[in-house]
Design a protein around this motif. Structure first.
Motif, PDB file in Angstrom:
ATOM      1  N   HIS A   1      73.178  63.331 -26.641  1.00 30.00           N
ATOM      2  CA  HIS A   1      72.629  63.360 -25.290  1.00 30.00           C
ATOM      3  C   HIS A   1      71.115  63.217 -25.330  1.00 30.00           C
ATOM      4  CE1 HIS A   1      73.628  67.366 -27.018  1.00 30.00           C
ATOM      5  NE2 HIS A   1      72.326  67.510 -26.898  1.00 30.00           N
ATOM      6  N   ASN A   2      70.550  63.018 -24.140  1.00 31.20           N
ATOM      7  CA  ASN A   2      69.089  63.017 -24.026  1.00 31.20           C
ATOM      8  C   ASN A   2      68.612  64.432 -23.697  1.00 31.20           C
ATOM      9  OD1 ASN A   2      69.737  63.359 -21.331  1.00 31.20           O
ATOM     10  ND2 ASN A   2      69.306  61.231 -20.764  1.00 31.20           N
ATOM     11  N   GLU A   3      67.335  64.576 -23.451  1.00 33.08           N
ATOM     12  CA  GLU A   3      66.791  65.916 -23.190  1.00 33.08           C
ATOM     13  C   GLU A   3      67.442  66.574 -21.970  1.00 33.08           C
ATOM     14  OE1 GLU A   3      62.460  64.729 -23.383  1.00 33.08           O
ATOM     15  OE2 GLU A   3      62.383  66.615 -24.486  1.00 33.08           O
ATOM     16  N   GLU A   4      67.782  65.752 -21.006  1.00 28.55           N
ATOM     17  CA  GLU A   4      68.393  66.253 -19.777  1.00 28.55           C
ATOM     18  C   GLU A   4      69.812  66.776 -20.028  1.00 28.55           C
ATOM     19  OE1 GLU A   4      68.535  63.116 -16.974  1.00 28.55           O
ATOM     20  OE2 GLU A   4      68.188  64.423 -15.263  1.00 28.55           O
ATOM     21  N   GLY A   5      70.493  66.157 -20.990  1.00 32.91           N
ATOM     22  CA  GLY A   5      71.866  66.549 -21.286  1.00 32.91           C
ATOM     23  C   GLY A   5      72.883  65.453 -21.027  1.00 32.91           C
ATOM     24  N   HIS A   6      72.400  64.310 -20.569  1.00 30.70           N
ATOM     25  CA  HIS A   6      73.303  63.181 -20.325  1.00 30.70           C
ATOM     26  C   HIS A   6      73.632  62.448 -21.620  1.00 30.70           C
ATOM     27  CE1 HIS A   6      72.497  62.934 -15.802  1.00 30.70           C
ATOM     28  NE2 HIS A   6      73.808  62.971 -15.948  1.00 30.70           N
ATOM     29  N   SER A   7      74.853  61.930 -21.694  1.00 37.97           N
ATOM     30  CA  SER A   7      75.277  61.160 -22.864  1.00 37.97           C
ATOM     31  C   SER A   7      74.389  59.938 -23.040  1.00 37.97           C
ATOM     32  CB  SER A   7      76.719  60.682 -22.683  1.00 37.97           C
ATOM     33  OG  SER A   7      77.580  61.779 -22.562  1.00 37.97           O
ATOM     34  N   ILE A   8      74.071  59.646 -24.298  1.00 35.32           N
ATOM     35  CA  ILE A   8      73.229  58.482 -24.579  1.00 35.32           C
ATOM     36  C   ILE A   8      73.772  57.715 -25.776  1.00 35.32           C
ATOM     37  CG2 ILE A   8      71.049  59.371 -23.636  1.00 35.32           C
ATOM     38  CD1 ILE A   8      71.579  59.441 -27.373  1.00 35.32           C
ATOM     39  N   GLU A   9      73.255  56.502 -25.950  1.00 32.77           N
ATOM     40  CA  GLU A   9      73.619  55.688 -27.110  1.00 32.77           C
ATOM     41  C   GLU A   9      72.374  55.222 -27.860  1.00 32.77           C
ATOM     42  OE1 GLU A   9      76.863  54.638 -27.846  1.00 32.77           O
ATOM     43  OE2 GLU A   9      77.883  55.366 -26.049  1.00 32.77           O
ATOM     44  N   SER A  10      71.196  55.445 -27.283  1.00 30.44           N
ATOM     45  CA  SER A  10      70.010  54.788 -27.820  1.00 30.44           C
ATOM     46  C   SER A  10      69.598  55.348 -29.174  1.00 30.44           C
ATOM     47  CB  SER A  10      68.839  54.901 -26.826  1.00 30.44           C
ATOM     48  OG  SER A  10      68.060  56.038 -27.107  1.00 30.44           O
ATOM     49  N   ILE A  11      69.033  54.466 -29.988  1.00 27.28           N
ATOM     50  CA  ILE A  11      68.614  54.811 -31.343  1.00 27.28           C
ATOM     51  C   ILE A  11      67.569  55.928 -31.322  1.00 27.28           C
ATOM     52  CG2 ILE A  11      67.385  53.908 -33.370  1.00 27.28           C
ATOM     53  CD1 ILE A  11      68.714  51.144 -32.669  1.00 27.28           C
ATOM     54  N   THR A  12      66.583  55.758 -30.461  1.00 27.00           N
ATOM     55  CA  THR A  12      65.491  56.735 -30.437  1.00 27.00           C
ATOM     56  C   THR A  12      65.971  58.107 -30.011  1.00 27.00           C
ATOM     57  OG1 THR A  12      64.293  54.877 -29.502  1.00 27.00           O
ATOM     58  CG2 THR A  12      63.082  56.955 -29.678  1.00 27.00           C
ATOM     59  N   GLU A  13      66.764  58.151 -28.930  1.00 21.69           N
ATOM     60  CA  GLU A  13      67.198  59.455 -28.419  1.00 21.69           C
ATOM     61  C   GLU A  13      68.105  60.157 -29.412  1.00 21.69           C
ATOM     62  OE1 GLU A  13      67.127  59.224 -23.599  1.00 21.69           O
ATOM     63  OE2 GLU A  13      68.390  57.749 -24.614  1.00 21.69           O
ATOM     64  N   ARG A  14      69.019  59.408 -30.041  1.00 17.79           N
ATOM     65  CA  ARG A  14      69.887  60.000 -31.054  1.00 17.79           C
ATOM     66  C   ARG A  14      69.034  60.587 -32.191  1.00 17.79           C
ATOM     67  NH1 ARG A  14      74.038  62.545 -33.830  1.00 17.79           N
ATOM     68  NH2 ARG A  14      74.117  61.760 -35.938  1.00 17.79           N
ATOM     69  N   THR A  15      68.120  59.782 -32.675  1.00 12.31           N
ATOM     70  CA  THR A  15      67.289  60.223 -33.794  1.00 12.31           C
ATOM     71  C   THR A  15      66.491  61.461 -33.428  1.00 12.31           C
ATOM     72  OG1 THR A  15      67.122  57.889 -34.399  1.00 12.31           O
ATOM     73  CG2 THR A  15      65.609  59.411 -35.502  1.00 12.31           C
ATOM     74  N   ASN A  16      65.906  61.429 -32.235  1.00 14.09           N
ATOM     75  CA  ASN A  16      65.098  62.572 -31.804  1.00 14.09           C
ATOM     76  C   ASN A  16      65.910  63.853 -31.677  1.00 14.09           C
ATOM     77  OD1 ASN A  16      62.815  61.036 -31.762  1.00 14.09           O
ATOM     78  ND2 ASN A  16      62.828  60.695 -29.548  1.00 14.09           N
ATOM     79  N   MET A  17      67.143  63.716 -31.189  1.00 13.27           N
ATOM     80  CA  MET A  17      67.967  64.910 -31.001  1.00 13.27           C
ATOM     81  C   MET A  17      68.377  65.520 -32.341  1.00 13.27           C
ATOM     82  SD  MET A  17      68.524  66.410 -28.193  1.00 13.27           S
ATOM     83  CE  MET A  17      67.358  66.002 -26.910  1.00 13.27           C
ATOM     84  N   VAL A  18      68.691  64.662 -33.311  1.00 16.92           N
ATOM     85  CA  VAL A  18      69.054  65.181 -34.642  1.00 16.92           C
ATOM     86  C   VAL A  18      67.850  65.917 -35.237  1.00 16.92           C
ATOM     87  CG1 VAL A  18      69.739  64.566 -36.992  1.00 16.92           C
ATOM     88  CG2 VAL A  18      70.811  63.411 -35.045  1.00 16.92           C
TER      89      VAL A  18
ATOM     90  N   LYS B   1      65.396  67.246 -33.592  1.00 19.39           N
ATOM     91  CA  LYS B   1      65.182  68.473 -32.803  1.00 19.39           C
ATOM     92  C   LYS B   1      66.094  69.589 -33.294  1.00 19.39           C
ATOM     93  CE  LYS B   1      67.130  70.242 -28.629  1.00 19.39           C
ATOM     94  NZ  LYS B   1      66.722  71.621 -28.641  1.00 19.39           N
ATOM     95  N   ARG B   2      67.369  69.296 -33.456  1.00 21.43           N
ATOM     96  CA  ARG B   2      68.297  70.361 -33.886  1.00 21.43           C
ATOM     97  C   ARG B   2      67.926  70.853 -35.288  1.00 21.43           C
ATOM     98  NH1 ARG B   2      72.063  66.991 -30.942  1.00 21.43           N
ATOM     99  NH2 ARG B   2      72.635  65.844 -32.824  1.00 21.43           N
TER     100      ARG B   2
ATOM    101  N   TYR C   1      67.825  70.232 -22.950  1.00 19.83           N
ATOM    102  CA  TYR C   1      67.570  69.936 -24.360  1.00 19.83           C
ATOM    103  C   TYR C   1      66.161  69.395 -24.588  1.00 19.83           C
ATOM    104  CZ  TYR C   1      72.654  70.473 -24.590  1.00 19.83           C
ATOM    105  OH  TYR C   1      73.933  70.970 -24.505  1.00 19.83           O
ATOM    106  N   SER C   2      65.191  69.960 -23.875  1.00 14.78           N
ATOM    107  CA  SER C   2      63.827  69.458 -24.043  1.00 14.78           C
ATOM    108  C   SER C   2      63.376  69.666 -25.489  1.00 14.78           C
ATOM    109  CB  SER C   2      62.876  70.158 -23.072  1.00 14.78           C
ATOM    110  OG  SER C   2      62.897  71.543 -23.293  1.00 14.78           O
ATOM    111  N   CYS C   3      62.680  68.677 -25.998  1.00 11.18           N
ATOM    112  CA  CYS C   3      62.247  68.728 -27.401  1.00 11.18           C
ATOM    113  C   CYS C   3      61.058  69.671 -27.530  1.00 11.18           C
ATOM    114  CB  CYS C   3      61.884  67.336 -27.901  1.00 11.18           C
ATOM    115  SG  CYS C   3      63.335  66.299 -28.112  1.00 11.18           S
ATOM    116  N   THR C   4      61.142  70.582 -28.488  1.00  8.88           N
ATOM    117  CA  THR C   4      60.063  71.528 -28.738  1.00  8.88           C
ATOM    118  C   THR C   4      59.773  71.528 -30.233  1.00  8.88           C
ATOM    119  OG1 THR C   4      61.556  73.350 -29.177  1.00  8.88           O
ATOM    120  CG2 THR C   4      60.889  73.045 -26.875  1.00  8.88           C
ATOM    121  N   GLN C   5      58.680  72.159 -30.586  1.00  7.07           N
ATOM    122  CA  GLN C   5      58.290  72.177 -31.998  1.00  7.07           C
ATOM    123  C   GLN C   5      59.308  72.932 -32.853  1.00  7.07           C
ATOM    124  OE1 GLN C   5      54.994  74.610 -33.140  1.00  7.07           O
ATOM    125  NE2 GLN C   5      55.616  74.155 -35.232  1.00  7.07           N
TER     126      GLN C   5
END
Lengths: 564, 284
Positions: A420-437, A439-440, A393-397
């Motif tokens: 999850h984070n870029e790797e695909g592991h479950s996460i809880e962190s504010i930054t990673e959640r925000t970034n993934m949303v 990204k999608r 799930y690496s972040c791309t433009q």
């Protein structure tokens, strides 16, 4: 005056009405005529009332006609229900026990006795078809050839009985004249006869679908039936799952493991699939779900048609994630859409939904456009690399991460329905959640750019009829009728629905004097969507929600009442 | 050479200290290393629950899916690529509750998956409600007058459906559990390994000691795992003595062995050929 004849064959379920309808349609096609036919039936295997209504023309036809030139009644009920639909010079063919008798537009024929004479009472449908074709002026050998071909793989006895039944029916009405008869000679066969469901299945095959899972549900099952029929010729597995939940999860699993995958269901089954739809959204696994709409909610009317799941599919599953929604308006478009949905789902790693309905799937069409099959399939999958730094799930433009397939290389592929984070592991962190949303959601503008604008005819007209999905045929024909009586009428038809092509909608409808939205639902779902996305409000909706498709005349009447 | 440490991962383990899942994780790594299966050659699919977190805590390919749906997810993956070696980590709630229907039908298919059902007889992730395998009378904050349903017997259900590999392990016996996992993975077809596991936070009845006091290996009894009737009897044993080990084993063709369309190789490996469709369209 061209040919435009409608024949309706009615009777009980189990009397072979759909079978004989198919034979009639093939006969017409062979004679170089155009046909459009609807299958109307109840949710039962025996008894009740069902009918096959075929419109025969020397021009392309894409909607049913509201008046019947010939009504073939295999039972009394058919006569009672459909008598009012007859044209003034129409003919009613009635199965009786008595001798042949023609009086006041009613032709009594001992269909069942003749069938018995042919060898089996079950061939009464073929007797009726033979008689109908004779009345319409068709040569018998045309019909006999079709019977021989269609029954080629059946027993010789069955073939003989049906040929005899056709001949008996044909000869019985010899000498009886029918006003709607026409010449059957001098035309070359045009295109192919196809049912809507087959065009969806073929389109999926054109896009290299390799796995399909489903749970039987009308009216979607026929799509899977077609795939099964062809599966042995392709690298394709079709699995009947224990329920729609399993079917949708299997499709996600198969796609994750590297093959293009799809399912087909109807609204109730789609309810059960929404959980896996969300999983596909969260795990960014491409899948295609065909929702063959029927009236609901709950079980509703299982064998009938509707366009009332639009809001449901756009919003199905909790929270927010990008998805495609398509609603093809013709069998040609259904073929292309099925292929495009598989392609685009994979390109953007999102679920793609195809909204069809009982009307589109169960109707018979003549198609002249060639169904194209490309030489290669563009896959959006990276070679399975050996770099251990790979992140699913690496972040791309564009929001689309390079996709790899598990166990085909040494890099690890981690998919997750948990955030999850870029790797695909479950996460809880504010930054990673925000970034993934983010990204999608970053995919949405790119997905929007893939959406085709609505199809437009006479876009500058004073009155615009707006449709989406399967109503296309009726909407175009209605506009044609209105133009013929001097009304300035055009059509705007949407097949790519979500992400909503808002700019194209604005340019098509923003300056319209009056526009009317035609939909098979009770609240005007497309009108609501259009307003939400563009602020545009139709002059009035034209809605039908009785489980039956639109007749063009119904749209014409409403426009004549409402247009200024 | 693959070693256990090859499966170590830089990711924080989130189980409670003393959780039975640690024993299961250790047995999995051991079983994979002993078979020479590298992290990139195994796919682990899981549902939702404490058990379903397992693949997060070791190096592997993973799909952490939905509650109850690990089996259909794994079935789809296996059908796409039947060369995949797939382990399924699931729990008593995930597999026997939410996913009960899928459990039955995965067995009927005899799909070649090895299912590790972490059975702690309680819901852990949702904090201590009764699970399908909770014993009658167990009091929880929700079942405050005690569980009144019959306890679900996964081994007996699997046997009723003629599963080809039915076993029970115990998280407190890692070596034995590793052996079961290896045997389960070698078995061609559906393998169920129901694994006793204490929940240190929410199950004060079925503790590590409770299990240790009761479990015995079926081999001590000269149990013949190919004897179906003997297996049914073993699966019903409950009380002061509870059997662990391979309860039943029967060789039969797996699901993907029997699918016509897979004879030419995994779907994922096949080349696209436009010709068959062109022929179909031409003949129409």
């Amino acid at each position: 005056m061209g040919i435009d004849v409608t024949v309706k064959i009615g009777g009980e379920a189990g009397q072979g009405i759909q079978t004989v309808g198919q034979l009639l349609a093939l006969t017409c096609q062979k004679a170089g005529l155009y046909v459009f036919a609807i299958n109307d039936f109840e949710s039962r295997i025996r008894g009740g009332h069902s009918f096959f209504q075929i419109r025969i023309s020397d021009k392309q036809v894409r909607a049913p006609h509201h008046q019947v030139n010939m009504l073939v009644c295999l039972d009394r009920k058919t006569l009672e229900i459909h008598r009012d639909e007859m044209t003034t010079d129409g003919l009613i063919m009635l199965a009786t026990k008595d001798a042949v008798d023609a009086a006041q537009g009613v032709l009594s024929i001992p269909l069942f006795d003749l069938a018995s004479k042919a060898g089996s009472a079950i061939t009464a449908n073929t007797v009726a078809a033979g008689a109908s074709l004779a009345l319409l002026g068709a040569p018998l050998d045309l019909f006999s050839d079709i019977i021989t071909r269609q029954f080629a793989e059946k027993s010789a006895e069955l073939r003989r009985q049906n040929l005899a039944a056709a001949q008996l029916g044909y000869e019985t009405v010899r000498g009886i004249t029918f006003n709607s008869a026409f010449s059957w000679t001098g035309r070359e066969p045009k295109g192919k006869l196809i049912e809507g469901s087959l065009s969806v299945a073929l389109g999926a095959l054109a896009a290299d679908v390799r796995f399909a899972a489903f749970y039987p549900m009308s009216p979607a099952t026929s799509i899977m039936g077609h795939l099964v029929n062809y599966a042995d010729k392709f690298p394709l597995v079709v699995e009947q799952a224990e329920d729609e939940i399993a079917a949708a999860n299997m499709v996600v699993g198969a796609s994750f493991a590297g093959v293009r995958s799809m399912t087909a269901t109807s609204g109730g089954g789609f309810c059960l699939m929404t959980e896996a739809l969300g999983l596909a959204g969260m795990s960014e696994t491409p899948i295609v779900i065909v929702n063959a709409q029927r009236p609901g909610p709950a079980t509703g009317l299982p064998t009938r048609t509707a366009q009332a799941d639009l809001h449901f599919v756009i919003r199905a599953a909790q929270d927010e994630f990008p998805r495609f929604v398509f609603a093809p308006g013709s069998p040609e478009d259904a073929y292309n859409t099925a292929a495009r949905a598989l392609h685009l789902a994979e390109k953007y790693q999102v679920p793609a939904l195809i909204l069809v309905d009982q009307y589109l799937l169960d109707s018979l069409y003549i198609i002249e456009e060639e169904f194209l099959v490309s030489d290669t399939i563009e896959r959006f999958i990276e070679e399975a690399g050996d770099d251990i730094s790979y992140k699913r799930y690496s972040c791309t433009q564009t929001g689309v991460s390079p996709r790899r397939i598990p166990c085909l290389g040494t890099s690890l592929v981690l998919a997750n329905g948990n955030e999850h984070n870029e790797e695909g592991h479950s996460i809880e962190s504010i930054t990673e959640r925000t970034n993934m949303v983010i990204k999608r959601n970053a995919k949405v503008p790119y997905m929007k750019a893939e959406m085709r604008p609505p199809q437009i005819a006479y876009g500058d007209a004073q009155i615009l009829l707006v449709g989406w999905g399967s109503t296309a045929g009726a909407v175009y024909e209605a506009a044609g009728i209105l133009r013929n009586v001097g009304m300035d009428c055009g059509v705007v038809h949407f097949a790519d629905i979500w992400p909503f092509p808002g700019d194209a909608a604005l340019s098509a409808l923003g300056n319209a004097k009056q526009f009317f939205i035609v939909e098979n639902n009770s609240t005007g779902q497309f009108a609501q969507l259009l307003r939400q996305e563009t602020g545009l409000v139709p002059t009035a909706p034209i809605l039908k929600f009785d489980g039956r498709p639109f007749y063009p005349i119904e749209i014409v009447k409403r426009i004549k009442e409402m247009a200024r | 050479m693959i070693s256990i440490s090859d499966f170590d991962v830089q990711y924080e383990n989130k189980w409670c200290p003393g959780c039975g899942n640690f024993g299961i994780l250790a047995a999995m790594k051991d079983a994979l290393a002993k078979q020479g299966i590298a992290p990139h050659d195994i796919l682990i699919i899981s549902g939702i629950g404490q058990a379903a977190k397992t693949p997060e805590f070791m190096k592997c390919n993973m799909f952490h899916g939905l509650h109850g749906r690990a089996l259909p997810l794994a079935t789809g993956a296996k059908l796409a690529n039947h060369r995949l070696k797939i382990l399924v980590n699931t729990g008593d709630g995930d597999c026997y509750g939410e996913g009960g229907n899928h459990f039955m039908h995965a067995i009927r298919r005899n799909i070649d998956l090895t299912v590790l059902a972490h059975n702690n007889m309680v819901y852990g992730l949702t904090k201590g409600q009764a699970s399908p395998t909770s014993e009658r009378g167990m009091v929880t904050r929700i079942q405050n007058h005690g569980v009144i349903q019959e306890s679900f017997n996964p081994l007996l259900v699997a046997l009723a459906l003629k599963a080809g590999f039915v076993a029970r392990g115990f998280s407190g016996n890692i070596e034995h559990l590793s052996m079961l996992i290896q045997e389960g993975m070698k078995h061609r077809g559906f393998s169920l390994i129901d694994i006793f596991q204490p929940c240190v936070s929410f199950n004060s009845i079925n503790t590590h000691k409770w299990y240790s006091d009761r479990v015995y290996e079926v081999t001590q009894d000269n149990h013949d795992p190919t004897d179906y009737d003997a297996a049914l009897k073993k699966a019903r044993e409950w009380g002061d003595l509870i059997p662990i080990g391979i309860i039943y084993k029967e060789e039969k063709p797996s699901f993907t062995d029997q699918i016509y369309g897979l004879a030419e190789g995994p779907l994922v490996e096949r080349k696209f050929n436009p010709m068959p469709l062109r022929e179909i369209l031409h003949k129409m």
